[in-house]
Write a protein that holds these residues in place. Sequence first.
Motif, PDB file in Angstrom:
ATOM      1  N   THR A 151      18.128   4.513  -3.487  1.00  0.00           N
ATOM      2  CA  THR A 151      17.580   5.791  -3.947  1.00  0.00           C
ATOM      3  C   THR A 151      18.338   6.950  -3.301  1.00  0.00           C
ATOM      4  O   THR A 151      19.059   6.765  -2.304  1.00  0.00           O
ATOM      5  CB  THR A 151      16.095   5.916  -3.558  1.00  0.00           C
ATOM      6  OG1 THR A 151      16.002   5.996  -2.126  1.00  0.00           O
ATOM      7  CG2 THR A 151      15.272   4.734  -4.059  1.00  0.00           C
ATOM      8  N   ASN A 152      18.122   8.113  -3.872  1.00  0.00           N
ATOM      9  CA  ASN A 152      18.768   9.301  -3.335  1.00  0.00           C
ATOM     10  C   ASN A 152      18.276   9.594  -1.915  1.00  0.00           C
ATOM     11  O   ASN A 152      19.043   9.998  -1.048  1.00  0.00           O
ATOM     12  CB  ASN A 152      18.499  10.495  -4.257  1.00  0.00           C
ATOM     13  CG  ASN A 152      19.173  11.756  -3.767  1.00  0.00           C
ATOM     14  OD1 ASN A 152      18.494  12.696  -3.337  1.00  0.00           O
ATOM     15  ND2 ASN A 152      20.496  11.800  -3.804  1.00  0.00           N
ATOM     16  N   ARG A 153      16.974   9.374  -1.710  1.00  0.00           N
ATOM     17  CA  ARG A 153      16.420   9.620  -0.377  1.00  0.00           C
ATOM     18  C   ARG A 153      17.103   8.724   0.660  1.00  0.00           C
ATOM     19  O   ARG A 153      17.457   9.166   1.756  1.00  0.00           O
ATOM     20  CB  ARG A 153      14.906   9.370  -0.396  1.00  0.00           C
ATOM     21  CG  ARG A 153      14.224   9.623   0.928  1.00  0.00           C
ATOM     22  CD  ARG A 153      12.698   9.599   0.780  1.00  0.00           C
ATOM     23  NE  ARG A 153      12.069   9.810   2.078  1.00  0.00           N
ATOM     24  CZ  ARG A 153      11.767   8.835   2.922  1.00  0.00           C
ATOM     25  NH1 ARG A 153      12.021   7.583   2.590  1.00  0.00           N
ATOM     26  NH2 ARG A 153      11.213   9.105   4.091  1.00  0.00           N
ATOM     27  N   GLU A 154      17.280   7.464   0.284  1.00  0.00           N
ATOM     28  CA  GLU A 154      17.935   6.539   1.212  1.00  0.00           C
ATOM     29  C   GLU A 154      19.390   6.941   1.450  1.00  0.00           C
ATOM     30  O   GLU A 154      19.898   6.842   2.578  1.00  0.00           O
ATOM     31  CB  GLU A 154      17.868   5.110   0.650  1.00  0.00           C
ATOM     32  CG  GLU A 154      16.464   4.526   0.629  1.00  0.00           C
ATOM     33  CD  GLU A 154      16.311   3.320  -0.279  1.00  0.00           C
ATOM     34  OE1 GLU A 154      15.202   2.763  -0.320  1.00  0.00           O
ATOM     35  OE2 GLU A 154      17.298   2.942  -0.972  1.00  0.00           O
ATOM     36  N   ALA A 155      20.054   7.384   0.377  1.00  0.00           N
ATOM     37  CA  ALA A 155      21.450   7.815   0.531  1.00  0.00           C
ATOM     38  C   ALA A 155      21.540   8.989   1.509  1.00  0.00           C
ATOM     39  O   ALA A 155      22.419   9.029   2.379  1.00  0.00           O
ATOM     40  CB  ALA A 155      22.024   8.191  -0.830  1.00  0.00           C
ATOM     41  N   ARG A 156      20.620   9.932   1.361  1.00  0.00           N
ATOM     42  CA  ARG A 156      20.641  11.099   2.256  1.00  0.00           C
ATOM     43  C   ARG A 156      20.316  10.689   3.696  1.00  0.00           C
ATOM     44  O   ARG A 156      20.919  11.196   4.650  1.00  0.00           O
ATOM     45  CB  ARG A 156      19.645  12.154   1.760  1.00  0.00           C
ATOM     46  CG  ARG A 156      20.103  12.845   0.477  1.00  0.00           C
ATOM     47  CD  ARG A 156      18.986  13.709  -0.112  1.00  0.00           C
ATOM     48  NE  ARG A 156      19.356  14.266  -1.397  1.00  0.00           N
ATOM     49  CZ  ARG A 156      19.865  15.478  -1.565  1.00  0.00           C
ATOM     50  NH1 ARG A 156      20.058  16.269  -0.518  1.00  0.00           N
ATOM     51  NH2 ARG A 156      20.165  15.915  -2.763  1.00  0.00           N
ATOM     52  N   MET A 157      19.355   9.772   3.824  1.00  0.00           N
ATOM     53  CA  MET A 157      19.004   9.301   5.180  1.00  0.00           C
ATOM     54  C   MET A 157      20.214   8.650   5.848  1.00  0.00           C
ATOM     55  O   MET A 157      20.498   8.878   7.030  1.00  0.00           O
ATOM     56  CB  MET A 157      17.844   8.290   5.106  1.00  0.00           C
ATOM     57  CG  MET A 157      16.483   8.896   4.820  1.00  0.00           C
ATOM     58  SD  MET A 157      15.229   7.609   4.490  1.00  0.00           S
ATOM     59  CE  MET A 157      15.020   6.905   6.131  1.00  0.00           C
ATOM     60  N   MET A 158      20.920   7.838   5.077  1.00  0.00           N
ATOM     61  CA  MET A 158      22.079   7.136   5.650  1.00  0.00           C
ATOM     62  C   MET A 158      23.222   8.108   5.935  1.00  0.00           C
ATOM     63  O   MET A 158      23.957   7.943   6.913  1.00  0.00           O
ATOM     64  CB  MET A 158      22.537   6.022   4.706  1.00  0.00           C
ATOM     65  CG  MET A 158      21.688   4.764   4.821  1.00  0.00           C
ATOM     66  SD  MET A 158      21.791   4.074   6.513  1.00  0.00           S
ATOM     67  CE  MET A 158      20.933   2.515   6.294  1.00  0.00           C
ATOM     68  N   HIS A 159      23.363   9.096   5.081  1.00  0.00           N
ATOM     69  CA  HIS A 159      24.401  10.103   5.350  1.00  0.00           C
ATOM     70  C   HIS A 159      24.079  10.843   6.645  1.00  0.00           C
ATOM     71  O   HIS A 159      24.966  11.059   7.495  1.00  0.00           O
ATOM     72  CB  HIS A 159      24.503  11.092   4.188  1.00  0.00           C
ATOM     73  CG  HIS A 159      25.437  12.227   4.477  1.00  0.00           C
ATOM     74  ND1 HIS A 159      25.018  13.546   4.578  1.00  0.00           N
ATOM     75  CD2 HIS A 159      26.766  12.239   4.739  1.00  0.00           C
ATOM     76  CE1 HIS A 159      26.051  14.312   4.878  1.00  0.00           C
ATOM     77  NE2 HIS A 159      27.118  13.543   4.972  1.00  0.00           N
ATOM     78  N   ASP A 160      22.806  11.169   6.802  1.00  0.00           N
ATOM     79  CA  ASP A 160      22.395  11.838   8.043  1.00  0.00           C
ATOM     80  C   ASP A 160      22.605  10.940   9.264  1.00  0.00           C
ATOM     81  O   ASP A 160      22.855  11.430  10.369  1.00  0.00           O
ATOM     82  CB  ASP A 160      20.912  12.239   7.961  1.00  0.00           C
ATOM     83  CG  ASP A 160      20.682  13.350   6.934  1.00  0.00           C
ATOM     84  OD1 ASP A 160      21.688  13.994   6.537  1.00  0.00           O
ATOM     85  OD2 ASP A 160      19.528  13.541   6.517  1.00  0.00           O
ATOM     86  N   ALA A 161      22.485   9.638   9.043  1.00  0.00           N
ATOM     87  CA  ALA A 161      22.663   8.701  10.164  1.00  0.00           C
ATOM     88  C   ALA A 161      24.132   8.491  10.502  1.00  0.00           C
ATOM     89  O   ALA A 161      24.452   7.862  11.511  1.00  0.00           O
ATOM     90  CB  ALA A 161      22.019   7.360   9.820  1.00  0.00           C
ATOM     91  N   GLY A 162      25.024   9.012   9.652  1.00  0.00           N
ATOM     92  CA  GLY A 162      26.452   8.924   9.955  1.00  0.00           C
ATOM     93  C   GLY A 162      27.220   7.875   9.172  1.00  0.00           C
ATOM     94  O   GLY A 162      28.347   7.534   9.542  1.00  0.00           O
ATOM     95  N   ALA A 163      26.628   7.383   8.084  1.00  0.00           N
ATOM     96  CA  ALA A 163      27.338   6.359   7.291  1.00  0.00           C
ATOM     97  C   ALA A 163      28.592   6.953   6.664  1.00  0.00           C
ATOM     98  O   ALA A 163      28.534   8.002   6.027  1.00  0.00           O
ATOM     99  CB  ALA A 163      26.415   5.816   6.201  1.00  0.00           C
ATOM    100  N   GLU A 164      29.714   6.283   6.851  1.00  0.00           N
ATOM    101  CA  GLU A 164      30.965   6.788   6.252  1.00  0.00           C
ATOM    102  C   GLU A 164      31.186   6.225   4.856  1.00  0.00           C
ATOM    103  O   GLU A 164      31.975   6.773   4.090  1.00  0.00           O
ATOM    104  CB  GLU A 164      32.148   6.469   7.148  1.00  0.00           C
ATOM    105  CG  GLU A 164      32.302   4.992   7.479  1.00  0.00           C
ATOM    106  CD  GLU A 164      33.379   4.761   8.522  1.00  0.00           C
ATOM    107  OE1 GLU A 164      34.049   5.711   8.909  1.00  0.00           O
ATOM    108  OE2 GLU A 164      33.529   3.589   8.944  1.00  0.00           O
ATOM    109  N   ARG A 165      30.504   5.131   4.564  1.00  0.00           N
ATOM    110  CA  ARG A 165      30.567   4.583   3.209  1.00  0.00           C
ATOM    111  C   ARG A 165      29.140   4.277   2.757  1.00  0.00           C
ATOM    112  O   ARG A 165      28.365   3.695   3.514  1.00  0.00           O
ATOM    113  CB  ARG A 165      31.381   3.284   3.170  1.00  0.00           C
ATOM    114  CG  ARG A 165      32.871   3.511   3.205  1.00  0.00           C
ATOM    115  CD  ARG A 165      33.640   2.228   3.288  1.00  0.00           C
ATOM    116  NE  ARG A 165      35.070   2.483   3.264  1.00  0.00           N
ATOM    117  CZ  ARG A 165      35.996   1.622   3.667  1.00  0.00           C
ATOM    118  NH1 ARG A 165      35.632   0.433   4.129  1.00  0.00           N
ATOM    119  NH2 ARG A 165      37.267   1.927   3.609  1.00  0.00           N
ATOM    120  N   ILE A 166      28.836   4.672   1.545  1.00  0.00           N
ATOM    121  CA  ILE A 166      27.513   4.402   0.996  1.00  0.00           C
ATOM    122  C   ILE A 166      27.685   3.595  -0.283  1.00  0.00           C
ATOM    123  O   ILE A 166      28.451   3.980  -1.178  1.00  0.00           O
ATOM    124  CB  ILE A 166      26.749   5.714   0.709  1.00  0.00           C
ATOM    125  CG1 ILE A 166      26.436   6.420   2.037  1.00  0.00           C
ATOM    126  CG2 ILE A 166      25.472   5.436  -0.075  1.00  0.00           C
ATOM    127  CD1 ILE A 166      25.725   7.750   1.883  1.00  0.00           C
TER     128      ILE A 166
END
Lengths: 575, 215
Positions: A151-166
């Motif tokens: 989901t978009n929420r999960e994508a944003r959470m992971m981006h905030d956590a520093g994920a370089e690849r989603i």
Amino acid sequence: MSEQKKPFIFGAAVGSGLTALAVDRAGADFLLVLNAGRLRMRGASSLAAYLPLRPANEWVFEIAEEEILHRCSSPVLAGLNVRDPAIDPAEIVEKAKDIGFAGVCNFPSSAMLEGQLRQLMEAEGIGFGKECDLIRAAAAQDLKTLAYVCTNREARMMHDAGAERICVVVGFTGGGTGVSTNLTLEAAADLANRVLEGIPDTVETLIEGGPITSPEDALTVTRLSRVNGYIAGSTIDRLPIEHAIKEVARSYTIISKMGRGAKSNSTRSAVFVGGSHIMQDLRKVVADVAPSDLPILITGETGTGKSILAADIHVQNSTSKRDPVVVDCTGLSTDIGSIQLLGQVAGLNRRDVPLARGALESAHGNSLILEEVSALNSDLQGLMLRFAETGYVQRIGALDGRTVNARLITTSNQDLETLVQAKIFRRDLYHRINTIEIVVPPLRDRRDDIAELASYFARTFTQGTDVLFTNAALRILIEHEWPGNVRELLNVIRRVVTLNATGRVTAQDVSFLKSAQVSEPPKQIYSGGAAEPISERDWIADALRQHNYRKGETARHLGMAPRTLYNKIKKFQLE
Amino acid sequence: MKRLLLTGIPHSPPSQGTPIYCPALQGLTGGQADLAMVMPRIDNNRALFATDRTADGTYAGVLTCDPFGTADSFLRRLDDHGYSGVANWPSAILFQGQVKQLMASMPATSDLEYAWLAGAKRYGFQTLAFFRSLEQGRAALNAGLRHLVLHPGLITQTDDGPPDLLIASLRGLIEKLHRQAEGVEILFYEHAALNNNIRAVDVGADGSVAYLAQT
């Protein structure tokens, strides 16, 4: 899309050294070691990754350490499970780093679960939030990070956590042990775009699962969406392996010995093509006997390549650059056969008869190949016996003769021993000509070679271009009884390659062989000791019926010269 | 009233009830125990053999949807290790919606679990069939199982409706199953996370199963 980003990223989710090495050598941008990969290799669904079957992290570490990490050059990421209250994300990341992983990802992720189950995970602190902690801990340790999201929420959470690849998961992949999906490629692309809304271009974005089952699908989705990469899981191991094993296994049920032995490195003639043991033995015998001057008898069913082998022996033996002298004994008439063999003096019986040198005399210092020697009548057998014993040739009408030094090579599609017993062929001549006997096997006895022969012939007809035969096509070729042997195969391939210029021969292209199949393969050449070669007769009779007795067509179908067919029709009284 | 304990503790005190030993529950709270089916942290079925029983009537909590399990040899080993009965825990009964559909493709379904338990019953084991809905309860009965455990379902923080309504629903469900099959024994899983602490007696159950966490 950022200018710095690669146009397309390819990651492979693996669970065995076999798969990992293959994709690594193929140039994958990165590998993910997942328990799902191992489960797929064991014949289970990727979904089994969620079950309490094995401690996922320990399993991933074990597989990677034993089979992957020290053998692959691509970055290897660990798929780590944090759905366990006893697991500390920072500790497990550190352990992965110590083992030698280049990075981590959250797998099997709670992102793929939903409803109350998911709510309870989050409430218990072992859900997606903890997976974000995993990625955060990995980023803090300068490891590569890949986040699975739905989901978009999960994508944003992971981006905030520093994920370089989603990586957007658009469902599990279908197939034999997979699950079904209702998504189209377009819908998957739309979904990916929605999930990645608000994610900066600096983050590499990938997609996995759902309807994407081939490189073409992945390309389509990357063109339709903002994702710039694809992670292959089931599509890199389960689907191709299932397909390949099924196809190969089906082929092996027929081609039980295909590929056994070394391939022929000879390009001299088709008769030598084939890696089967039987052909390897034949080549060895020919290599041993060719240099000598001993008479050679070559036997075998029609179309097996006796004449080609005889010519080959001549080439290997002769220091002469001349072609061998070839006599087709089925074409020697009763009236003038002796003249054709011995020649005649000028003015014999009539003043205008010119001098004629016979075949035997012409063979001096050369090879004399007598094809289908069993067709010689008794007079000519006597004539040949004298020649075989003495080498002396006296033209008809001449008062003296000359000694001819020729290498005698004879061929026969009939069992001369049986003909001798039936008093049809002279025993003394038989013993003279078969000092060395070479038996050329029928094609049905060396089915191992059919694939190689087919490719060889196809290349011949396409001036060296390789032609691909599908497994199904090969099966049909191998199942065929080939009463006409190599000659029949040659003509079938000529026909197929001529009519099909695609460079790919399918089952459809050779399906006509099924309908033309002879019901029983000829197990023996002779019937009850009688002199008639029933298998060849039946084969020719059947072909004549199929072509409404049109001899030209029939000859082409059988792969023999019209003259040969006429002789055989006459011989077998098929008119 | 009959009382059993669902637990991840290999040897729980028998005085508190007959244990249903499920290794996948080791270290989990009552709420987390409902998630054991989707927690790949242990080989549940292999761990059942880590300790020998002493014929104390312990049930084995079995992952019956193990894609690599072979029923006959597995049941023989359970028997050898002293287990008297088997139960379908961790279980697929709590899957709903898309997760249920996905897991069914594996396959991991309540129907499959009941079929496995029926096989174990034929082998000679006592069986306990966890179920969550009337449909699942009927499926268990249809499979020939006569000892059932009603699970109240996943308990999340949003489940704070009137307890009377929930009790009436659970009671009605048990009554229907009792009417369907005479002699059937239906226990109630007294979920630690349930508000108002609903007991087996409140819903007309024949006994209870409680969760015993490691302290």
